[in-house]
Design an enzyme around this catalytic site. Sequence first.
Site, PDB file in Angstrom:
ATOM      1  N   HIS A  72      27.830  -8.208  -9.988  1.00 59.27           N
ATOM      2  CA  HIS A  72      28.169  -7.683 -11.305  1.00 59.27           C
ATOM      3  C   HIS A  72      27.358  -6.424 -11.582  1.00 59.27           C
ATOM      4  O   HIS A  72      26.126  -6.447 -11.519  1.00 59.27           O
ATOM      5  CB  HIS A  72      27.890  -8.729 -12.392  1.00 59.27           C
ATOM      6  CG  HIS A  72      28.961  -9.759 -12.513  1.00 59.27           C
ATOM      7  ND1 HIS A  72      29.154 -10.510 -13.658  1.00 59.27           N
ATOM      8  CD2 HIS A  72      29.918 -10.162 -11.647  1.00 59.27           C
ATOM      9  CE1 HIS A  72      30.176 -11.339 -13.486  1.00 59.27           C
ATOM     10  NE2 HIS A  72      30.645 -11.150 -12.268  1.00 59.27           N
ATOM     11  N   TYR A 200      28.050 -11.967 -23.954  1.00 59.05           N
ATOM     12  CA  TYR A 200      27.139 -12.630 -24.878  1.00 59.05           C
ATOM     13  C   TYR A 200      27.598 -12.252 -26.286  1.00 59.05           C
ATOM     14  O   TYR A 200      27.566 -11.071 -26.651  1.00 59.05           O
ATOM     15  CB  TYR A 200      25.701 -12.162 -24.662  1.00 59.05           C
ATOM     16  CG  TYR A 200      25.106 -12.539 -23.324  1.00 59.05           C
ATOM     17  CD1 TYR A 200      24.234 -13.614 -23.210  1.00 59.05           C
ATOM     18  CD2 TYR A 200      25.397 -11.817 -22.168  1.00 59.05           C
ATOM     19  CE1 TYR A 200      23.671 -13.969 -21.991  1.00 59.05           C
ATOM     20  CE2 TYR A 200      24.844 -12.159 -20.943  1.00 59.05           C
ATOM     21  CZ  TYR A 200      23.982 -13.232 -20.864  1.00 59.05           C
ATOM     22  OH  TYR A 200      23.443 -13.571 -19.648  1.00 59.05           O
ATOM     23  N   PRO A 292      17.983 -19.879 -21.816  1.00 56.51           N
ATOM     24  CA  PRO A 292      18.874 -19.322 -20.798  1.00 56.51           C
ATOM     25  C   PRO A 292      19.533 -18.010 -21.181  1.00 56.51           C
ATOM     26  O   PRO A 292      20.233 -17.408 -20.348  1.00 56.51           O
ATOM     27  CB  PRO A 292      19.927 -20.430 -20.628  1.00 56.51           C
ATOM     28  CG  PRO A 292      19.907 -21.177 -21.919  1.00 56.51           C
ATOM     29  CD  PRO A 292      18.492 -21.130 -22.398  1.00 56.51           C
ATOM     30  N   LYS A 296      16.851 -15.906 -16.857  1.00 51.99           N
ATOM     31  CA  LYS A 296      15.581 -15.652 -16.166  1.00 51.99           C
ATOM     32  C   LYS A 296      14.972 -16.863 -15.464  1.00 51.99           C
ATOM     33  O   LYS A 296      14.067 -16.702 -14.640  1.00 51.99           O
ATOM     34  CB  LYS A 296      14.542 -15.121 -17.175  1.00 51.99           C
ATOM     35  CG  LYS A 296      14.879 -13.756 -17.752  1.00 51.99           C
ATOM     36  CD  LYS A 296      15.011 -12.737 -16.662  1.00 51.99           C
ATOM     37  CE  LYS A 296      15.523 -11.411 -17.179  1.00 51.99           C
ATOM     38  NZ  LYS A 296      15.954 -10.531 -16.086  1.00 51.99           N
ATOM     39  N   TYR A 384      17.298  -7.020 -17.862  1.00 53.24           N
ATOM     40  CA  TYR A 384      18.280  -8.009 -17.421  1.00 53.24           C
ATOM     41  C   TYR A 384      18.338  -8.099 -15.896  1.00 53.24           C
ATOM     42  O   TYR A 384      18.439  -9.198 -15.340  1.00 53.24           O
ATOM     43  CB  TYR A 384      19.663  -7.640 -17.974  1.00 53.24           C
ATOM     44  CG  TYR A 384      20.665  -8.759 -17.854  1.00 53.24           C
ATOM     45  CD1 TYR A 384      20.741  -9.769 -18.815  1.00 53.24           C
ATOM     46  CD2 TYR A 384      21.568  -8.817 -16.785  1.00 53.24           C
ATOM     47  CE1 TYR A 384      21.650 -10.797 -18.715  1.00 53.24           C
ATOM     48  CE2 TYR A 384      22.494  -9.848 -16.677  1.00 53.24           C
ATOM     49  CZ  TYR A 384      22.525 -10.840 -17.642  1.00 53.24           C
ATOM     50  OH  TYR A 384      23.438 -11.857 -17.532  1.00 53.24           O
TER      51      TYR A 384
END
Length: 389
Positions: A72, A200, A292, A296, A384
């Site tokens: 991704h 998200y 979550p 990580k 991220y």
Amino acid sequence: MKTQVAIIGSGPAGLMLGHLLRQAGIDAVIIERQTQEHVLSRIRAGVLETVTTDILDELDIAARMHAEGLPHAGFNLAYDERLVRIDMRALVGADVMVYGQTELTKDLIDAAPARGLEIIWEAADVALHDVTGDAPAVTYIKDGMEKRVEARFIAGCDGFHGPSRQAIPESQGASYEKVYPFGWLGILSDVPPCNHELIYANHEHGFALASMRSPTRSRYYIQVPLTDKVEDWPDERLWDELCLRLPPEAASHVTRGPALEKSIAPLRSFVFEPMRYGSLFLAGDAAHIVPPTGAKGLNLAASDVRYLSRAMIAWFKSNDSEAIEAYSQKALARVWKSERFSWQLTMLMHRFPTDSAFDRRVQIAELDYIASSEAAQKTVAENYVGLPL
């Protein structure tokens, strides 16, 4: 039994550490209280940073990940029916790999016999002994008999509830914890994802996440109160609420299907310091838990293992104790930065029972800022994909 490193726990941290040590010619044995079938049945996250994929490449256990995993280059933040794409590849030149933790664990277990990595399954009543000295030991019950493993070092990779951290006296450590007033209700279903990248979502009803395990298997989550039970959420109600919280374009592509697995996971941030006590070293969830939201948990375990394996290899191969002495401090520096990011993203994307109208407006202002600022997006992307080791 005698070995150089006794590893407690057969999750990704313990398995990766065992493989790295065996690859370097160091004796190691893994002690696991559950059955192999139970370990492989656990449904966990699946967004891998480069630190994790690099370890699998180094171990030559990455073929299935590269064949079946999904690279991704970006992910999305959604709010007020807007979709803001964070282009990680363009912003920081890095991708993540979507590959289920269960699959990664299976690959590591399957490769263990060829590398001479012994895993002792169904080891009950695991206990640690003499961890402050140079000859610690682990005892356990197997087939009704007590067994003993003597080692030079013990690696506690046995998770939040395991015995390793409990072997450190309270006076010798400190715990830092934040418990969040909600959980994630997750559903796993054999349906195509609604979007080719993760979403998200911040919604007035609460957080939602659209993710996947493969092109034909989706993983979705919604924020729910801790008082809710899985039984309160039949599949149809969950799908309805998910589609309400996702932006309209994504919701229109949600394919509904029966749940393969459905559960509610509480959220917490937790760090234990130090990550070393004598000859005992903690790694992964035994030392820290992250919500979550930032993906990580597994990746922090991998960075712990990277630091710890190099330190142990240097100690055994060159009698070099510098990295061993520095392990806890070095690992914790990265842990706390990841804790910060996971906490920050959780605060940004979720609704808290105590939120005021002011708090909500600040959330939207922050999301507006991220949407309009390349510098802000770069900061989010850098965190991220994983900060440098």
